[in-house]
Design an enzyme around this catalytic site. Structure first.
Site, PDB file in Angstrom:
ATOM      1  N   SER A  25       0.995  -1.275  -0.018  1.00  0.00           N
ATOM      2  CA  SER A  25      -0.088   0.019   0.011  1.00  0.00           C
ATOM      3  C   SER A  25       0.996   1.261  -0.132  1.00  0.00           C
ATOM      4  CB  SER A  25      -0.963   0.076   1.223  1.00  0.00           C
ATOM      5  OG  SER A  25       0.042   0.412   2.438  1.00  0.00           O
ATOM      6  N   LYS A  26       0.199   2.320  -0.467  1.00  0.00           N
ATOM      7  CA  LYS A  26       1.034   3.837  -0.650  1.00  0.00           C
ATOM      8  C   LYS A  26       1.373   4.300   0.693  1.00  0.00           C
ATOM      9  CE  LYS A  26      -2.788   5.939  -2.460  1.00  0.00           C
ATOM     10  NZ  LYS A  26      -3.291   6.119  -3.810  1.00  0.00           N
ATOM     11  N   ARG A  27       0.799   3.826   1.791  1.00  0.00           N
ATOM     12  CA  ARG A  27       0.999   4.187   3.217  1.00  0.00           C
ATOM     13  C   ARG A  27       2.467   3.620   3.601  1.00  0.00           C
ATOM     14  NH1 ARG A  27      -1.934   7.768   5.549  1.00  0.00           N
ATOM     15  NH2 ARG A  27      -4.025   7.982   4.509  1.00  0.00           N
TER      16      ARG A  27
END
Ligand code: GLU
Length: 490
Positions: A262-264
């Site tokens: 995920s981009k987090r």
């Protein structure tokens, strides 16, 4: 396991609803390698059936990114081919026609339920689920019982409806997956999927299956997250009377903590890797190591090596971890193998191109008195990371504290993700709207942004600067600034 006499034709079918994702390159790589291994074709199809979220800008970015990594498609947008158009929004008539075929066969049916009714059914199903009593989830197949002639008349009278797949209500559907063996799904757990929406557009399921058939796709190689859709697809192939492709569901890429990538936790946009100076062949090599083993402990190999050695038996399912440090390490090996002359070439392809220099010169040249000032005035455009430590105090406006500023910058990160295209014309209103929502004065917010993206208090005009830096670098620096403020506070 399974053998096939069909010509190998595979595809990557991205939805153009965001930035070009590393997961798309990962799946594209395995499709590409498999196609090349067997002298087959690799097709690119744009699945833009979500008319609200799909954008041409995102589509263009996906094409650019796939070309950048070096995975050129044999048929698809820009290059054409005998099965086009390759953009689903231009194929609506084909899906409507195929939906009708299923209705005529009794394998699908029109559903006239209103939004209100569906919401009530869902609420009830949820209540049942929470009460731990087993029961069907989602749609209750209400309209499936309407006599065929009556349904036909209501459709003819123009009544608003969708078309749903009549899933068998008992028995099992088996998905024969090349990597997983037979995966069984109980039919009564599968909803009567909407195939055609009330606006006449297809859903993913119908468009995907119809196109895979018409485009003569022999193997569907896609991410694991789609496997729960596959029984619906198997059922569609049966209902049409078509030969289904072979299924290969690749393992999901994971963050270091094993959660789905995920981009987090990791940069996921391919543009990020391009802008921060990863070499496409190193990135492909890195992706090739995720789930695939070329043999022994060898980790460095070219695309041609991978094609040569490729076999599904060398692909394993244990969730491969997307380890950025590993990628950087591998990239370094590639960089150091270059001659200085080759590095010069690489730098020119990266940011020392005339094209990029032409974009930054107008931002600084009126403030220059000597040519040598160009370098210190533009270094922020050429560096990936900046050192925010010396300017940490300047990030926080008077009357705010570090925690509030960190939170605002993090929220802004998410807001900027939706700015597309990432131009000053779009950035300014987006940042103004954000400051209003967050209850910040634009002046204080804009200064915090400026310090975060440039690590200085004076820079070329903020939104011009952000546009030239691009979304990925801006977000990375905002994230770094927010993190610094958080750790300072702690
Ligand atoms: N449009 C789907 C996606 O965005 C395609 C999935 C598939 O390959 O079937 O990934």
């Amino acid at each position: 396991m399974m053998t096939t006499t069909r010509n190998v034709r595979v595809r990557i079918a991205p939805s153009p609803t965001g930035d070009p994702h590393v997961g798309t390159a990962y799946i594209a790589l395995f499709n590409y390698v498999f196609a090349k291994k067997h002298g087959g074709q690799f097709i690119l199809r744009i699945e833009d059936t979500d008319r609200v979220r799909s954008t041409l800008d995102s589509e263009a970015a996906i094409l650019r990114a796939l070309r950048w990594v070096g995975l050129q498609w044999d048929e698809g947008p820009d290059v054409g081919g005998p099965h086009g158009p390759y953009r689903q929004s231009e194929r609506s008539a084909i899906y409507a026609e195929h939906s009708q075929i299923l209705v005529d066969k009794g394998a699908a049916y029109p559903c006239f339920c209103t939004e209100e009714r569906l919401a009530a059914v869902r609420a009830q199903a949820k209540a049942v689920a929470e009460g731990q009593t087993p029961g069907p989830s989602g749609y209750d197949r209400h309209c499936r019982g309407i006599p065929r002639e009556e349904a036909k008349a209501r459709v003819a009278a123009g009544e608003r409806h969708v078309v749903r797949l009549a899933m068998p209500t008992d028995g099992m559907t088996i998905v024969r997956d090349r990597l997983r063996g037979d995966v069984e799904f109980a039919n009564n757990t599968i909803d009567d999927q909407v195939l055609l929406k009330s606006d006449g557009f297809p859903t993913y399921h119908l468009a995907n299956v119809v196109d895979d058939h018409l485009m003569e796709i022999s193997h569907v190689i896609r991410a694991e997250e789609w496997i729960t859709s596959t029984p619906k697809h198997v059922r569609l192939y049966e209902a049409f009377g078509w030969e289904a492709p072979e299924w290969v569901h690749m393992p999901l890429l994971r963050n270091a903590d094993r959660s789905k990538i995920s981009k987090r936790k990791n940069p996921v946009s391919l543009d990020y890797y391009r802008d921060t100076g990863y070499l496409p062949e190193a990135l492909l090599n890195f992706l090739g190591n995720l789930g695939f083993s070329i043999g022994g402990d060898r980790e460095k190999f070219t695309l041609d090596d991978m094609i040569e050695a490729f076999d599904w038996g060398k692909v394993s399912l244990g969730g491969p971890v997307f380890d950025l440090a590993k990628l950087t390490n591998l990239n370094g090996l590639y960089i150091r193998e270059h001659t200085p002359e080759q590095i010069l070439q690489r730098l020119r392809e990266w940011r020392l191109s005339d094209e990029f220099l032409r974009r930054i010169i107008p931002l600084v040249h009126q403030r220059m008195e000597r040519l040598d000032q160009f370098i210190p005035q533009t270094d922020i455009f050429l560096a990936g990371d900046l050192d925010h430590a010396p300017v940490a105090a300047l990030l926080v406006p008077k009357g705010r504290d570090a925690a509030q500023t960190a939170a605002a910058l993090s929220d802004l990160l998410d807001a900027l993700d939706a700015v597309r295209p990432f131009t000053k014309e779009n950035l300014e209103p987006a940042c103004r709207a954000f400051s209003e929502k967050a209850g910040w004065k634009t002046k204080e917010l804009f200064m915090a942004i400026r310090v975060a993206v440039t690590a200085r208090t004076a820079s070329p005009p903020l939104f011009d600067t952000m546009e030239v830096l691009g979304k990925e670098l801006c977000r990375r620096r905002l994230r770094a600034a927010a993190e610094l403020l958080r750790t300072r506070k702690a």
